[in-house]
Design a protein around this motif. Structure first.
Motif: not given
Length: 291
Positions: A182-189, A191-195
């Motif tokens: 999840m930290d990696a997904a945030r760093l990659m910015r 989109p919220t729906p995709r996360i």
């Protein structure tokens, strides 16, 4: 040595016992799917129902050339056929409502965990309010508001069940949000729906999967209760709950079969679903596995 032998002796017995509800549940599903082929009579077809044969006792010969093995109800419908067709409605209502409630509850719980702040507060206060009330009361209020009907009873059961999934999904999602992926997904910015739908939601589903079979059995019982009270499936539709309700008024006249046999079928369905659901939970939940 004893600690190694005893589990080995008990485990096969446990599995043998569990095969019984699995076979019973499989038989129920087959009967429901093949109802038009297996059932002696179509309870929906007025041309196959003879009013003069109403309330016939079990084993009475019928006009159609077959025996009413379980008798007929007050409308002249074959009890066996009513049970077989009733399984279809009971299973469709329970499975559909449990699946949609799981989807809504998972989405709400994961969204509460991800967004936090006022979103979390609003969703969880609503969940807390609903879970503080008996489920049957929530279902009763919903069905009285919406009115009777199969589609509306499905909606009422969804309203009554979604909060359980939401609370479970939120607790799991809160722990998932702190993990490295999840930290990696945030760093990659991303989109919220995709996360949420590609990462967080799929990893929060596993505990809910163990809950779905139990909630299906719960939905069967709720539908039967509402139908018995005359607020669910209409009495002229052969669900198991409405079949029990239709025959209940004849019990005092000695016509026990009108409610007894649908009631036994309902009990067997709920018991088999719950036992199979418990086995699914035991297999998927590592905490319930024996050491």
């Amino acid at each position: 040595m004893k600690t190694e032998i005893l589990p080995a002796l008990k485990k096969p017995r446990y599995r043998e016992v569990l095969t019984i509800p699995m076979i019973v549940l499989a038989a129920y599903i087959v009967l429901a799917l093949a109802a038009p082929v297996i059932a002696p009579q179509n309870p929906y077809d007025p041309l196959q129902i003879y009013g003069w044969e109403a309330s016939s006792s079990p084993g009475t010969p019928g006009t159609g050339g077959y025996l009413y093995l379980l008798g007929t109800d007050g409308l002249g419908r074959d009890i066996l056929s009513t049970i077989i067709y009733g399984l279809r409605i009971s299973l469709v209502v329970s499975v559909t409502s449990a699946a949609i409630a799981a989807l809504i509850g998972l989405t709400a719980g994961v969204s509460a965990a991800w967004f936090g702040s006022w979103v979390d507060i609003a969703i969880m206060r609503l969940v807390d309010l609903q879970l503080s009330l008996p489920t049957i009361l929530v279902a009763l209020v919903a069905i009285v508001t919406l009115g009777p009907g199969i589609d509306r009873i499905i909606l009422a059961l969804i309203i009554a069940q979604w909060a359980t999934y939401a609370r479970l999904a939120r607790s799991v999602a809160l722990s998932e949000t702190n993990k490295s992926y999840m930290d990696a997904a945030r760093l990659m910015r991303l989109p919220t729906p995709r996360i949420i739908f590609r990462h967080l939601l799929p990893n929060s589903i596993a505990p809910a999967v163990t809950l779905i079979p139990i909630e299906i059995g719960h939905a069967v019982a709720l539908e039967a209760t509402l139908s018995f009270l005359g607020l669910g499936v209409p009495i002229d539709k052969p669900s198991l709950g409405s079949a029990v309700a239709a025959g209940f008024q004849y019990l005092l006249t000695g016509q026990y079969w009108t409610s007894l046999f649908p009631g036994l079928a309902l009990f067997g369905l709920i018991a088999s679903i719950n036992l199979v659901g418990e086995e699914v939970r035991r297999r998927l939940d590592p905490r319930s596995r024996p050491l």
